[in-house]
Design a protein around this motif. Structure first.
Motif, PDB file in Angstrom:
ATOM      1  N   SER A   1     -19.660   1.890  30.398  1.00 13.61           N
ATOM      2  CA  SER A   1     -21.083   1.932  30.038  1.00 13.61           C
ATOM      3  C   SER A   1     -21.267   2.658  28.709  1.00 13.61           C
ATOM      4  O   SER A   1     -20.357   3.342  28.224  1.00 13.61           O
ATOM      5  N   GLY A   2     -22.448   2.520  28.132  1.00 15.18           N
ATOM      6  CA  GLY A   2     -22.737   3.190  26.870  1.00 15.18           C
ATOM      7  C   GLY A   2     -22.656   4.698  26.989  1.00 15.18           C
ATOM      8  O   GLY A   2     -22.183   5.382  26.077  1.00 15.18           O
ATOM      9  N   ASP A   3     -23.098   5.251  28.123  1.00 11.71           N
ATOM     10  CA  ASP A   3     -23.053   6.690  28.333  1.00 11.71           C
ATOM     11  C   ASP A   3     -21.608   7.174  28.440  1.00 11.71           C
ATOM     12  O   ASP A   3     -21.246   8.215  27.888  1.00 11.71           O
ATOM     13  N   GLU A   4     -20.766   6.397  29.113  1.00 11.37           N
ATOM     14  CA  GLU A   4     -19.342   6.750  29.224  1.00 11.37           C
ATOM     15  C   GLU A   4     -18.667   6.684  27.863  1.00 11.37           C
ATOM     16  O   GLU A   4     -17.825   7.530  27.523  1.00 11.37           O
ATOM     17  N   ALA A   5     -19.025   5.677  27.064  1.00 16.56           N
ATOM     18  CA  ALA A   5     -18.443   5.546  25.721  1.00 16.56           C
ATOM     19  C   ALA A   5     -18.840   6.720  24.841  1.00 16.56           C
ATOM     20  O   ALA A   5     -18.035   7.238  24.062  1.00 16.56           O
TER      21      ALA A   5
ATOM     22  N   GLY B   1     -21.017  -2.637  25.855  1.00 20.16           N
ATOM     23  CA  GLY B   1     -20.911  -1.921  27.117  1.00 20.16           C
ATOM     24  C   GLY B   1     -21.245  -2.786  28.321  1.00 20.16           C
ATOM     25  O   GLY B   1     -21.871  -3.844  28.211  1.00 20.16           O
ATOM     26  N   THR B   2     -20.825  -2.326  29.490  1.00 19.13           N
ATOM     27  CA  THR B   2     -21.147  -3.045  30.721  1.00 19.13           C
ATOM     28  C   THR B   2     -22.640  -3.013  31.013  1.00 19.13           C
ATOM     29  O   THR B   2     -23.151  -3.840  31.766  1.00 19.13           O
ATOM     30  N   ASN B   3     -23.339  -2.051  30.422  1.00 19.36           N
ATOM     31  CA  ASN B   3     -24.789  -1.954  30.601  1.00 19.36           C
ATOM     32  C   ASN B   3     -25.545  -2.474  29.380  1.00 19.36           C
ATOM     33  O   ASN B   3     -26.597  -1.952  29.008  1.00 19.36           O
TER      34      ASN B   3
END
Length: 283
Positions: free
Chosen positions: A85-89, A191-193
């Motif tokens: 996800s963008g937050d994880e990246a 991202g996945t999101n």
């Protein structure tokens, strides 16, 4: 001349001939350097051509190995960005900001092989429209778009050493609602999101504002595991956009153009297709 004198004469000739031979041999192996004080004889150093030839091979080998390792590192980061996800990246790059530079160096190397760059087409589109349009470039990379047009551009990405770039999760930008005329996603729906990035673009866009998307063509090839472009376009419309045009003519990427509807009366749940990750082959 008596016999004794003849013997002495022959010995002198042999000694003179021997001295001449030694002098000639010395001249072949030495060089005389003239100085104001004296003549200094210096021996010529051995040729370095063989040394250079032998050392060039290891240097070339090391360069190839470094390039191979760098390419492998880029592919690893690239796969990570497409599968998280963008937050994880964002957290991934916060832990080691140097990875962001490694990724974009590899990204530029890959882009250099493309016959045409999508960012150049978007630049041309902006130049054909009013320079007063305010732009938000989601996933700007090296902020090339902002540097190539006269428009005011908010460059947004996860991390950047450039102070002009807003570093943040692209689903949670600090931009004001309905403050932007054009939002751009140039090879950045990673991202996945990714739907949350598009929702954020819808939030910050003015009514009738533009959404421009350039994406790798293979991600929209349903025959090879990619998303159906019609299903993707339908999801964008359900979000609150109207399709304007699409361009599938390029071999490497597609271009999609939308405008924000005055009102989105649809309340149904949006069915987003899964976008195929753009992963590079390992060598």
């Amino acid at each position: 001349m008596n016999q004794a004198e003849g013997v002495r004469s022959r010995k002198r000739k042999r000694r003179n001939n021997h001295r001449k031979s030694e002098t000639s041999s010395t001249k072949l192996s030495t060089t005389t350097i003239a100085t104001p004080a004296a003549n200094v004889t210096v021996k010529q150093p051995p040729s370095t051509s063989n040394v250079i030839k032998s050392s060039s091979k290891p240097s070339s080998f090391l360069e190839k190995m470094k390039a191979k390792l760098s390419g492998g590192h880029f592919r690893m980061i690239n796969e990570k960005l497409y599968t998280c996800s963008g937050d994880e990246a964002l957290n991934y790059f916060k832990e080691d900001p140097s990875l962001f530079n490694t990724y974009h160096t590899g990204y530029q190397e890959q882009m250099s092989r493309w016959p045409e760059q999508p960012v150049n087409i978007i630049m041309k589109w902006l130049k054909d429209h009013s320079s007063s349009l305010v732009v938000a470039d989601f996933g700007c990379g090296d902020a090339r778009l902002a540097k190539g047009v006269k428009n005011k551009v908010f460059s947004i990405d996860l991390v950047s050493n450039d102070p002009s770039v807003i570093a943040c999760d692209m689903s949670k930008t600090p931009l004001d609602s309905s403050s932007i005329d054009v939002t751009v996603f140039c090879l950045s729906l990673m991202g996945t999101n990714f739907p949350s990035f598009l929702q954020e673009a819808h939030r910050v866009l003015k009514t009738n504002g533009w959404l421009l998307i350039a994406e790798v063509k293979s991600r929209f090839d349903p025959n090879n595991g990619g998303a159906d472009p019609e299903c993707f376009s339908e999801a964008i419309c359900d979000l609150g956009f109207t399709p304007v045009s699409k361009d599938f003519s390029n071999k490497m990427f597609i271009l999609l153009y939308f405008r924000k509807k005055p009102k989105n009366n649809s309340s149904k749940e949006i069915k987003w297709p899964e976008l195929k990750p753009c992963l590079y082959k390992r060598r």
